[in-house]
Design a protein around this motif. Structure first.
Motif, PDB file in Angstrom:
ATOM      1  N   SER A  47      -5.631 -21.922 -44.660  1.00 12.48           N
ATOM      2  CA  SER A  47      -6.997 -22.343 -44.339  1.00 12.48           C
ATOM      3  C   SER A  47      -7.955 -22.150 -45.509  1.00 12.48           C
ATOM      4  CB  SER A  47      -7.518 -21.537 -43.149  1.00 12.48           C
ATOM      5  OG  SER A  47      -7.831 -20.221 -43.585  1.00 12.48           O
ATOM      6  N   GLY A  48      -7.587 -21.267 -46.432  1.00 11.64           N
ATOM      7  CA  GLY A  48      -8.431 -21.023 -47.589  1.00 11.64           C
ATOM      8  C   GLY A  48      -9.601 -20.081 -47.335  1.00 11.64           C
ATOM      9  N   VAL A  49      -9.679 -19.481 -46.130  1.00  8.93           N
ATOM     10  CA  VAL A  49     -10.799 -18.550 -45.901  1.00  8.93           C
ATOM     11  C   VAL A  49     -10.555 -17.260 -46.689  1.00  8.93           C
ATOM     12  CG1 VAL A  49     -11.179 -19.465 -43.566  1.00  8.93           C
ATOM     13  CG2 VAL A  49      -9.917 -17.324 -43.840  1.00  8.93           C
ATOM     14  N   ASP A  50     -11.634 -16.550 -46.955  1.00 13.71           N
ATOM     15  CA  ASP A  50     -11.568 -15.289 -47.691  1.00 13.71           C
ATOM     16  C   ASP A  50     -10.838 -14.248 -46.829  1.00 13.71           C
ATOM     17  OD1 ASP A  50     -11.984 -12.898 -48.963  1.00 13.71           O
ATOM     18  OD2 ASP A  50     -14.176 -13.035 -48.976  1.00 13.71           O
ATOM     19  N   LEU A  51      -9.764 -13.676 -47.393  1.00 12.01           N
ATOM     20  CA  LEU A  51      -8.945 -12.674 -46.691  1.00 12.01           C
ATOM     21  C   LEU A  51      -9.763 -11.495 -46.188  1.00 12.01           C
ATOM     22  CD1 LEU A  51      -5.722 -11.953 -48.773  1.00 12.01           C
ATOM     23  CD2 LEU A  51      -5.882 -12.692 -46.388  1.00 12.01           C
ATOM     24  N   HIS A  52     -10.876 -11.222 -46.870  1.00  8.36           N
ATOM     25  CA  HIS A  52     -11.654 -10.039 -46.516  1.00  8.36           C
ATOM     26  C   HIS A  52     -12.862 -10.364 -45.639  1.00  8.36           C
ATOM     27  CE1 HIS A  52      -8.909  -7.733 -48.873  1.00  8.36           C
ATOM     28  NE2 HIS A  52      -8.986  -8.690 -49.774  1.00  8.36           N
ATOM     29  N   ASP A  53     -12.929 -11.630 -45.206  1.00  7.09           N
ATOM     30  CA  ASP A  53     -13.968 -12.037 -44.252  1.00  7.09           C
ATOM     31  C   ASP A  53     -13.357 -11.924 -42.850  1.00  7.09           C
ATOM     32  OD1 ASP A  53     -15.713 -13.375 -42.563  1.00  7.09           O
ATOM     33  OD2 ASP A  53     -16.078 -15.040 -43.960  1.00  7.09           O
ATOM     34  N   ALA A  54     -13.558 -10.762 -42.227  1.00  7.69           N
ATOM     35  CA  ALA A  54     -12.879 -10.453 -40.963  1.00  7.69           C
ATOM     36  C   ALA A  54     -13.167 -11.494 -39.883  1.00  7.69           C
ATOM     37  CB  ALA A  54     -13.273  -9.058 -40.478  1.00  7.69           C
ATOM     38  N   ALA A  55     -14.420 -11.956 -39.814  1.00  6.09           N
ATOM     39  CA  ALA A  55     -14.779 -12.926 -38.771  1.00  6.09           C
ATOM     40  C   ALA A  55     -14.046 -14.242 -38.985  1.00  6.09           C
ATOM     41  CB  ALA A  55     -16.290 -13.146 -38.758  1.00  6.09           C
ATOM     42  N   ALA A  56     -13.966 -14.680 -40.248  1.00  6.48           N
ATOM     43  CA  ALA A  56     -13.288 -15.942 -40.546  1.00  6.48           C
ATOM     44  C   ALA A  56     -11.782 -15.825 -40.290  1.00  6.48           C
ATOM     45  CB  ALA A  56     -13.557 -16.344 -42.003  1.00  6.48           C
ATOM     46  N   VAL A  57     -11.217 -14.679 -40.651  1.00  2.00           N
ATOM     47  CA  VAL A  57      -9.788 -14.448 -40.427  1.00  2.00           C
ATOM     48  C   VAL A  57      -9.499 -14.436 -38.922  1.00  2.00           C
ATOM     49  CG1 VAL A  57      -7.960 -12.692 -40.635  1.00  2.00           C
ATOM     50  CG2 VAL A  57      -9.381 -13.257 -42.626  1.00  2.00           C
ATOM     51  N   ALA A  58     -10.353 -13.783 -38.165  1.00  2.00           N
ATOM     52  CA  ALA A  58     -10.174 -13.709 -36.709  1.00  2.00           C
ATOM     53  C   ALA A  58     -10.278 -15.100 -36.089  1.00  2.00           C
ATOM     54  CB  ALA A  58     -11.217 -12.775 -36.093  1.00  2.00           C
ATOM     55  N   LYS A  59     -11.149 -15.930 -36.639  1.00  2.00           N
ATOM     56  CA  LYS A  59     -11.338 -17.285 -36.116  1.00  2.00           C
ATOM     57  C   LYS A  59     -10.057 -18.102 -36.318  1.00  2.00           C
ATOM     58  CE  LYS A  59     -14.882 -20.918 -36.061  1.00  2.00           C
ATOM     59  NZ  LYS A  59     -14.291 -22.097 -36.715  1.00  2.00           N
ATOM     60  N   VAL A  60      -9.458 -17.975 -37.489  1.00  2.00           N
ATOM     61  CA  VAL A  60      -8.193 -18.679 -37.744  1.00  2.00           C
ATOM     62  C   VAL A  60      -7.143 -18.210 -36.726  1.00  2.00           C
ATOM     63  CG1 VAL A  60      -6.272 -18.986 -39.380  1.00  2.00           C
ATOM     64  CG2 VAL A  60      -8.637 -19.026 -40.211  1.00  2.00           C
ATOM     65  N   ALA A  61      -7.046 -16.903 -36.538  1.00  2.00           N
ATOM     66  CA  ALA A  61      -6.045 -16.348 -35.614  1.00  2.00           C
ATOM     67  C   ALA A  61      -6.246 -16.884 -34.201  1.00  2.00           C
ATOM     68  CB  ALA A  61      -6.122 -14.823 -35.615  1.00  2.00           C
ATOM     69  N   ALA A  62      -7.511 -17.035 -33.802  1.00  2.00           N
ATOM     70  CA  ALA A  62      -7.821 -17.490 -32.437  1.00  2.00           C
ATOM     71  C   ALA A  62      -7.548 -18.972 -32.266  1.00  2.00           C
ATOM     72  CB  ALA A  62      -9.280 -17.185 -32.111  1.00  2.00           C
ATOM     73  N   GLU A  63      -7.653 -19.741 -33.343  1.00  2.00           N
ATOM     74  CA  GLU A  63      -7.578 -21.203 -33.206  1.00  2.00           C
ATOM     75  C   GLU A  63      -6.190 -21.783 -33.401  1.00  2.00           C
ATOM     76  OE1 GLU A  63     -10.736 -22.617 -35.706  1.00  2.00           O
ATOM     77  OE2 GLU A  63     -12.242 -22.272 -34.136  1.00  2.00           O
ATOM     78  N   ILE A  64      -5.295 -21.048 -34.056  1.00  2.00           N
ATOM     79  CA  ILE A  64      -3.957 -21.630 -34.282  1.00  2.00           C
ATOM     80  C   ILE A  64      -3.131 -21.585 -33.003  1.00  2.00           C
ATOM     81  CG2 ILE A  64      -3.798 -21.166 -36.754  1.00  2.00           C
ATOM     82  CD1 ILE A  64      -2.046 -18.686 -35.992  1.00  2.00           C
ATOM     83  N   ASP A  65      -2.141 -22.494 -32.977  1.00  2.00           N
ATOM     84  CA  ASP A  65      -1.154 -22.463 -31.907  1.00  2.00           C
ATOM     85  C   ASP A  65       0.083 -21.790 -32.498  1.00  2.00           C
ATOM     86  OD1 ASP A  65       0.562 -22.949 -29.818  1.00  2.00           O
ATOM     87  OD2 ASP A  65       0.936 -25.034 -30.397  1.00  2.00           O
ATOM     88  N   LEU A  66       0.300 -20.544 -32.105  1.00  2.00           N
ATOM     89  CA  LEU A  66       1.448 -19.785 -32.615  1.00  2.00           C
ATOM     90  C   LEU A  66       2.541 -19.774 -31.552  1.00  2.00           C
ATOM     91  CD1 LEU A  66       2.869 -17.808 -34.577  1.00  2.00           C
ATOM     92  CD2 LEU A  66       1.504 -15.975 -33.589  1.00  2.00           C
ATOM     93  N   ALA A  67       3.649 -20.442 -31.853  1.00  2.00           N
ATOM     94  CA  ALA A  67       4.778 -20.481 -30.913  1.00  2.00           C
ATOM     95  C   ALA A  67       5.827 -19.468 -31.369  1.00  2.00           C
ATOM     96  CB  ALA A  67       5.368 -21.882 -30.860  1.00  2.00           C
ATOM     97  N   VAL A  68       6.269 -18.629 -30.438  1.00  2.00           N
ATOM     98  CA  VAL A  68       7.170 -17.526 -30.758  1.00  2.00           C
ATOM     99  C   VAL A  68       8.479 -17.684 -29.990  1.00  2.00           C
ATOM    100  CG1 VAL A  68       7.428 -15.014 -30.632  1.00  2.00           C
ATOM    101  CG2 VAL A  68       5.178 -16.002 -31.103  1.00  2.00           C
ATOM    102  N   GLY A  69       9.589 -17.716 -30.712  1.00  2.00           N
ATOM    103  CA  GLY A  69      10.910 -17.800 -30.067  1.00  2.00           C
ATOM    104  C   GLY A  69      11.550 -16.426 -30.032  1.00  2.00           C
ATOM    105  N   THR A  70      12.039 -15.989 -28.876  1.00  2.00           N
ATOM    106  CA  THR A  70      12.529 -14.610 -28.736  1.00  2.00           C
ATOM    107  C   THR A  70      14.039 -14.506 -28.514  1.00  2.00           C
ATOM    108  OG1 THR A  70      12.015 -14.635 -26.368  1.00  2.00           O
ATOM    109  CG2 THR A  70      10.305 -13.777 -27.853  1.00  2.00           C
ATOM    110  N   ASP A  71      14.766 -15.563 -28.899  1.00  2.00           N
ATOM    111  CA  ASP A  71      16.221 -15.489 -28.826  1.00  2.00           C
ATOM    112  C   ASP A  71      16.710 -14.684 -30.037  1.00  2.00           C
ATOM    113  OD1 ASP A  71      18.927 -15.887 -28.974  1.00  2.00           O
ATOM    114  OD2 ASP A  71      18.848 -18.067 -28.723  1.00  2.00           O
TER     115      ASP A  71
END
Ligand code: CDP
Length: 215
Positions: A47-71
């Motif tokens: 995304s190119g956001v600043d790693l140390h911008d906690a709010a921007a990092v949190a926004k990326v985490a909230a907006e992505i679709d993270l699919a997790v396979g547990t096999d």
């Protein structure tokens, strides 16, 4: 019957290999929570956001679709439909993951997901840094896997075909980072069984954990 095994410990302690093999043997699901922090980190870097911008990092985490396979035979991680299994092991992600994992809102989001995955599974082996303390405090068995710093660096550099000294320095940096943040995810659960794998093979560690499960 329902069975949750929590495996915590520092980098290179053998958590992933042991947890996967244990899950396969138990016919259980397998969850690598470190890979979830890595997948979010991959998305943050993209995304190119600043790693140390906690709010921007949190926004990326909230907006992505993270699919997790547990096999345990094929654990997979997809971000917005892209398979990131290889990319999340790269140096770029490894260099940035501690900063992303230190963002409280990222931890809150991922811990919620991890708890839901545990809830949905009948049997699961879940590995990370804060599993026995935060994610699954009611686990049937908690293991804290350790190994000497030299042995951990040796294992990790062999896996990545990387220089031992550089790997040792990277592990020391992340261990330091992971243990000194406000919420200490490397804290050991008081009811965890501590297992030093420095001189043990994978099968010996798995067998020891299985004995603990029966005890
Ligand atoms: O590959 P390695 O064992 O070194 O680490 P990992 O398990 O893939 O986790 C990568 C990073 O994610 C760690 O260095 C921690 O900063 C973070 N992490 C965390 O904060 N909490 C977890 N439950 C798992 C990982």
């Amino acid at each position: 019957s329902r069975c949750v095994v929590a495996v915590d410990g520092p980098s290179g302690s053998g958590k992933s290999t042991v947890s996967r093999r244990l899950a396969t043997g138990l016919g259980a699901r397998y969850l690598d929570t470190g890979a979830m922090y890595r997948a979010v980190t991959w998305a943050v870097l993209r995304s190119g956001v600043d790693l140390h911008d906690a709010a921007a990092v949190a926004k990326v985490a909230a907006e992505i679709d993270l699919a997790v396979g547990t096999d345990p035979a094929a654990p997979t991680f997809d971000v917005d439909g892209t398979c990131v299994d290889v990319a999340i092991r790269g140096n770029e992600v490894t260099g940035a993951v501690s900063a992303v994992a230190a963002v409280a809102e990222v931890r809150r989001l991922l811990v919620d997901r991890q708890r839901a995955l545990v809830e949905a599974a009948d049997r699961i082996v879940i590995e990370g840094r804060d599993i026995g303390t935060v994610v699954a405090p009611d686990a049937d068995l908690k293991v804290y896997l350790t190994a000497s710093a030299a042995e951990r660096a040796r294992r990790r550099s062999a896996e990545n075909a990387a220089d031992v000294a550089a790997t040792a320095a990277d592990l020391a940096r992340r261990d330091q980072h992971d243990t000194t943040r406000a919420v200490d995810p490397l804290a050991q659960a008081s009811d965890a069984v501590e297992l030093d794998s420095t001189a043990l093979g994978i099968d010996e560690v798995v067998a020891t954990i299985r004995e603990q499960l029966l005890a």
